[in-house]
Design an enzyme around this catalytic site. Structure first.
Site, PDB file in Angstrom:
ATOM      1  N   ARG A  27      86.797  98.588  80.145  1.00 39.55           N
ATOM      2  CA  ARG A  27      88.068  99.125  79.662  1.00 39.55           C
ATOM      3  C   ARG A  27      87.921 100.604  79.361  1.00 39.55           C
ATOM      4  O   ARG A  27      87.034 101.022  78.619  1.00 39.55           O
ATOM      5  CB  ARG A  27      88.534  98.389  78.395  1.00 39.55           C
ATOM      6  CG  ARG A  27      88.962  96.966  78.672  1.00 39.55           C
ATOM      7  CD  ARG A  27      89.557  96.329  77.435  1.00 39.55           C
ATOM      8  NE  ARG A  27      89.860  94.924  77.652  1.00 39.55           N
ATOM      9  CZ  ARG A  27      90.211  94.085  76.694  1.00 39.55           C
ATOM     10  NH1 ARG A  27      90.330  94.507  75.455  1.00 39.55           N
ATOM     11  NH2 ARG A  27      90.469  92.819  76.979  1.00 39.55           N
ATOM     12  N   SER A 120      94.250  93.625  78.224  1.00 43.55           N
ATOM     13  CA  SER A 120      94.695  92.635  77.250  1.00 43.55           C
ATOM     14  C   SER A 120      95.822  93.150  76.366  1.00 43.55           C
ATOM     15  O   SER A 120      96.907  93.444  76.846  1.00 43.55           O
ATOM     16  CB  SER A 120      93.504  92.167  76.412  1.00 43.55           C
ATOM     17  OG  SER A 120      93.881  91.081  75.588  1.00 43.55           O
ATOM     18  N   HIS A 121      95.555  93.277  75.080  1.00 52.35           N
ATOM     19  CA  HIS A 121      96.577  93.615  74.091  1.00 52.35           C
ATOM     20  C   HIS A 121      96.694  95.115  73.850  1.00 52.35           C
ATOM     21  O   HIS A 121      97.426  95.538  72.962  1.00 52.35           O
ATOM     22  CB  HIS A 121      96.248  92.925  72.768  1.00 52.35           C
ATOM     23  CG  HIS A 121      94.858  93.231  72.278  1.00 52.35           C
ATOM     24  ND1 HIS A 121      93.736  92.781  72.935  1.00 52.35           N
ATOM     25  CD2 HIS A 121      94.409  93.952  71.235  1.00 52.35           C
ATOM     26  CE1 HIS A 121      92.656  93.214  72.302  1.00 52.35           C
ATOM     27  NE2 HIS A 121      93.035  93.921  71.267  1.00 52.35           N
ATOM     28  N   ASP A 285     100.592  88.229  74.291  1.00 52.21           N
ATOM     29  CA  ASP A 285     100.187  89.631  74.458  1.00 52.21           C
ATOM     30  C   ASP A 285     100.310  90.075  75.904  1.00 52.21           C
ATOM     31  O   ASP A 285     100.883  89.382  76.739  1.00 52.21           O
ATOM     32  CB  ASP A 285      98.763  89.845  73.938  1.00 52.21           C
ATOM     33  CG  ASP A 285      97.711  89.165  74.805  1.00 52.21           C
ATOM     34  OD1 ASP A 285      98.032  88.138  75.423  1.00 52.21           O
ATOM     35  OD2 ASP A 285      96.566  89.657  74.849  1.00 52.21           O
ATOM     36  N   ASP A 287      98.360  90.314  78.539  1.00 53.63           N
ATOM     37  CA  ASP A 287      97.856  89.508  79.661  1.00 53.63           C
ATOM     38  C   ASP A 287      98.005  88.011  79.431  1.00 53.63           C
ATOM     39  O   ASP A 287      97.562  87.209  80.253  1.00 53.63           O
ATOM     40  CB  ASP A 287      96.399  89.854  79.957  1.00 53.63           C
ATOM     41  CG  ASP A 287      95.426  89.353  78.904  1.00 53.63           C
ATOM     42  OD1 ASP A 287      95.805  89.329  77.709  1.00 53.63           O
ATOM     43  OD2 ASP A 287      94.288  88.985  79.252  1.00 53.63           O
ATOM     44  N   ASP A 289      96.860  85.881  76.961  1.00 50.64           N
ATOM     45  CA  ASP A 289      95.851  84.989  76.402  1.00 50.64           C
ATOM     46  C   ASP A 289      95.896  84.883  74.874  1.00 50.64           C
ATOM     47  O   ASP A 289      95.138  84.119  74.285  1.00 50.64           O
ATOM     48  CB  ASP A 289      94.440  85.374  76.877  1.00 50.64           C
ATOM     49  CG  ASP A 289      94.000  86.762  76.421  1.00 50.64           C
ATOM     50  OD1 ASP A 289      94.787  87.467  75.754  1.00 50.64           O
ATOM     51  OD2 ASP A 289      92.853  87.151  76.738  1.00 50.64           O
ATOM     52  N   ARG A 290      96.787  85.634  74.227  1.00 44.59           N
ATOM     53  CA  ARG A 290      96.915  85.553  72.770  1.00 44.59           C
ATOM     54  C   ARG A 290      98.304  85.042  72.397  1.00 44.59           C
ATOM     55  O   ARG A 290      99.217  85.049  73.207  1.00 44.59           O
ATOM     56  CB  ARG A 290      96.654  86.913  72.124  1.00 44.59           C
ATOM     57  CG  ARG A 290      95.273  87.445  72.425  1.00 44.59           C
ATOM     58  CD  ARG A 290      95.024  88.786  71.756  1.00 44.59           C
ATOM     59  NE  ARG A 290      93.740  89.335  72.167  1.00 44.59           N
ATOM     60  CZ  ARG A 290      92.860  89.905  71.357  1.00 44.59           C
ATOM     61  NH1 ARG A 290      93.140  90.037  70.076  1.00 44.59           N
ATOM     62  NH2 ARG A 290      91.714  90.357  71.816  1.00 44.59           N
ATOM     63  N   THR A 354      82.080  86.138  68.514  1.00 42.49           N
ATOM     64  CA  THR A 354      83.355  86.487  69.133  1.00 42.49           C
ATOM     65  C   THR A 354      83.145  86.700  70.631  1.00 42.49           C
ATOM     66  O   THR A 354      82.245  87.412  71.048  1.00 42.49           O
ATOM     67  CB  THR A 354      83.924  87.758  68.486  1.00 42.49           C
ATOM     68  OG1 THR A 354      84.171  87.493  67.104  1.00 42.49           O
ATOM     69  CG2 THR A 354      85.220  88.178  69.145  1.00 42.49           C
ATOM     70  N   GLU A 373      90.046  81.723  67.929  1.00 44.39           N
ATOM     71  CA  GLU A 373      89.571  82.930  67.269  1.00 44.39           C
ATOM     72  C   GLU A 373      90.670  83.447  66.358  1.00 44.39           C
ATOM     73  O   GLU A 373      91.858  83.322  66.664  1.00 44.39           O
ATOM     74  CB  GLU A 373      89.225  84.007  68.296  1.00 44.39           C
ATOM     75  CG  GLU A 373      88.085  83.631  69.217  1.00 44.39           C
ATOM     76  CD  GLU A 373      87.781  84.725  70.236  1.00 44.39           C
ATOM     77  OE1 GLU A 373      86.614  84.826  70.653  1.00 44.39           O
ATOM     78  OE2 GLU A 373      88.708  85.465  70.615  1.00 44.39           O
ATOM     79  N   SER A 375      91.637  86.275  66.036  1.00 46.33           N
ATOM     80  CA  SER A 375      92.334  87.381  66.686  1.00 46.33           C
ATOM     81  C   SER A 375      93.444  86.874  67.603  1.00 46.33           C
ATOM     82  O   SER A 375      93.674  87.422  68.674  1.00 46.33           O
ATOM     83  CB  SER A 375      91.347  88.252  67.464  1.00 46.33           C
ATOM     84  OG  SER A 375      90.585  87.476  68.372  1.00 46.33           O
ATOM     85  N   LYS A 386      91.231  81.856  76.621  1.00 48.22           N
ATOM     86  CA  LYS A 386      92.252  81.522  75.635  1.00 48.22           C
ATOM     87  C   LYS A 386      93.614  81.592  76.311  1.00 48.22           C
ATOM     88  O   LYS A 386      93.780  82.265  77.314  1.00 48.22           O
ATOM     89  CB  LYS A 386      92.161  82.449  74.426  1.00 48.22           C
ATOM     90  CG  LYS A 386      92.057  83.942  74.712  1.00 48.22           C
ATOM     91  CD  LYS A 386      91.828  84.704  73.399  1.00 48.22           C
ATOM     92  CE  LYS A 386      91.599  86.190  73.624  1.00 48.22           C
ATOM     93  NZ  LYS A 386      90.211  86.522  73.922  1.00 48.22           N
TER      94      LYS A 386
END
Length: 562
Positions: A27, A120-121, A285, A287, A289-290, A354, A373, A375, A386
């Site tokens: 990233r 991600s987020h 989020d 992508d 996964d949250r 994590t 998690e 998060s 996730k």
């Protein structure tokens, strides 16, 4: 559609020194990836390091969260991959694939792996973040052995191979052939929808919605990848009104928003849920996964969320009625709420570092069913990532189940109150201090680590109310592959079971993020429903005193409170 076989060109290049991927891939800022050959080098390094049998004749899934620069990079991946012998690419329409959807397709198609374009987020746009992540054939994030190999390849790269094929039209579902090689563009959502319909009781959910016509749901896609998935599931499949979704068109810059489903960044959802008295609010989020679960009178802490899902799973959710619960797990900073559920149901619970790959190892060994998690990541062994929408539908399934034989409506708050009455409550909160000066953050962390090993044990605070019985840097030996993961976070434990955890996060692309985690158990009935910040105030004061955060970083207010 068929085309002539391609020719391959070898391009000379020079290595970059900063291409070490983590669990979440590489990233950086978009403009870093836009440097000459930066993206090409890293993509070639992935194919060079790809686990046996390597890229020749392989099948690779590709997709991403729709952020800026994604489509350009997918074209590069296909052209470089074909030159390295990839037999078939499976690509989401418009390049779109949520991270859990990609994991599902890798597993369903028995692909050799996948490349996900996501940060991600984190925010999107030309001045924000981008990421490239490699997932292995189990559908999960590459283990350290693979990411280390990718990094080593990136450090010595002198050339990359690329084909001369024209750009692919990702909008058109179907297959394009170049000789014996295929690029298949698939519907991004259909396979995922089929999967969740097999997992959850959609008939029960539909019956619940029909029996409670005044029930309101609002899913906020935060302008990320799950917008289309949310529309297909909540509107087209479950028949909810169009007003049940918001911000469900993926945008390259996420509409200028920060696509992170928490109380700070999902502010529009929080406002809408409160003002419109929404019974069930949810967000995912960038992508996919949250997740965040919220109602007009309660916010479900992610640590509690996974515990509730685990508690109801084998009674309410068809998938777990069939498979049973093989084990439960949480990341180390996540509260021990799920531990109490595991003890009650007499199943093993694991505490891991994590990173979803640690859960994946346990799942592949048949030892884990549900995990989470703090998060905002929740999931199960249906995929190896996730899964934000999975958690949202799980809660909807549980709501339908508890209301199926009830005369009066049982709300999300009611479910949580029942849970606390049964198990007690692990009050939990996380404070994020984002974009902190790296030097100050590292000095604070190293000095706190020295205290942990230099006399902190036995120290009492607040007139003896809190006494430290353990202080260490968490270390984990994987029970499956026996790998050892060190330096996973400072963990300070008190005699009453309360915990303070401190970690430095590496998921951003600049600066440092300091994270504090606070946890305190309570089982006195009159204390179970008090405000979290009120309950944890003494522990928070102790953490700031021990760490001297403000002295080292100049920060006295967190960016985000969870």
């Amino acid at each position: 559609m068929s085309a002539a076989p391609f020719s391959t060109e070898v391009i000379a290049t020079s290595p970059y020194t900063d291409q070490k991927p983590g669990t979440s891939g590489l990233r950086k800022k978009v403009r870093v990836f836009m440097q000459d050959n930066y993206t090409e080098n890293f993509v070639q390094a992935i194919f060079t390091a790809m686990p046996a049998p390597g890229p020749k004749d392989s099948v690779v899934v590709v997709g991403g969260d729709g952020r800026y620069y994604m489509k350009h990079v997918i074209q590069k991946i296909i052209k470089i991959g074909l030159a390295n012998g990839v037999k078939k690419f499976i690509v989401g329409q418009d390049g779109i694939l949520s991270t859990p959807a990609a994991s599902n397709i890798i597993r369903k198609a028995q692909a050799n792996g996948g490349i996900l374009l996501t940060a991600s987020h984190n925010p999107g746009g030309i001045d924000n973040d981008f990421g490239i992540k490699y997932n292995t054939s189990n559908g999960g994030p590459a283990p350290e052995s693979v990411t280390d190999s990718i990094f080593e390849a990136s450090k010595v790269i002198s050339e990359y191979k690329i084909t001369d094929i024209p750009d692919i039209d990702f909008n058109k579902i179907g297959s394009v052939h170049f000789g014996d090689h295929t690029i298949e563009i698939i519907d991004s959502i259909s396979d995922y929808l089929d999967m969740v319909k097999e997992i959850f009781d959609f008939n029960l959910i539909k019956s619940f919605l029909k029996a409670h016509p005044d029930f309101t749901l609002l899913f906020d896609g935060l302008n990320g990848v799950t917008g289309g998935y949310g529309r297909r599931i909540f509107i087209e499949e479950l028949g909810l009104p169009l007003s049940s979704i918001d911000q469900c068109v993926p945008m390259e810059d996420f509409g200028g928003e920060h696509p992170d489903p928490n109380l700070t960044y999902a502010h529009k959802l929080v406002k809408n849920v409160n003002e419109k008295k929404i019974d069930f609010g949810a967000a995912s989020d960038g992508d996919g996964d949250r997740n965040m679960i919220i109602s007009n009178d309660w916010f479900v802490n992610p640590s509690d969320s996974v515990a509730v899902i685990a508690d109801y799973a084998k009674h309410a959710i068809p998938y777990f009625k069939k498979t049973g619960i093989r084990g439960l797990a949480r990341s180390m900073p996540t509260s021990a709420s799920i531990d109490r559920v595991a003890e009650y149901h007499k199943v093993k619970v694991y505490e891991v570092p994590t990173g979803w790959k640690f859960f994946g190892n346990l799942m592949d060994a048949g030892q884990l069913s549900i995990c989470g998690e703090e998060s905002f990541g929740t999931g199960s062994d249906h995929v190896r990532e996730k899964d934000g929408l999975w958690a949202v539908i799980a809660w909807l399934n549980i709501l339908a189940y508890v209301n199926s034989n009830s005369q009066s409506f049982i709300s999300i708050k009611d479910i949580m109150e029942t849970h606390y009455d049964k198990y007690g409550r692990n009050f939990f909160s996380r404070y994020d201090y984002e974009e902190v000066d790296s030097n100050g953050a590292n000095k604070m962390y190293s000095d706190l680590k020295a205290k942990c090993y230099g006399g902190l044990v036995g120290t009492s605070f607040l007139n003896g109310a809190f006494t430290v019985i353990s202080a260490e840097d968490f270390e984990y030996t994987d029970p499956i592959d026996h790998s050892v993961s060190k330096n996973q976070g400072l963990r300070i434990i008190f005699s009453d079971g309360s915990r303070i955890i401190v970690r430095l996060s590496g998921t951003g692309s600049s600066g440092a993020t300091v994270r504090f985690y606070f946890e305190m158990f309570e089982n006195r009935t009159e204390k179970l429903m008090i405000d979290t910040q009120v309950a944890l105030k003494p522990l928070i004061e102790i953490a700031l005193e021990i760490s001297k955060l403000k002295e080292y970083t100049g920060r006295d207010e967190p960016t985000v409170i969870t």
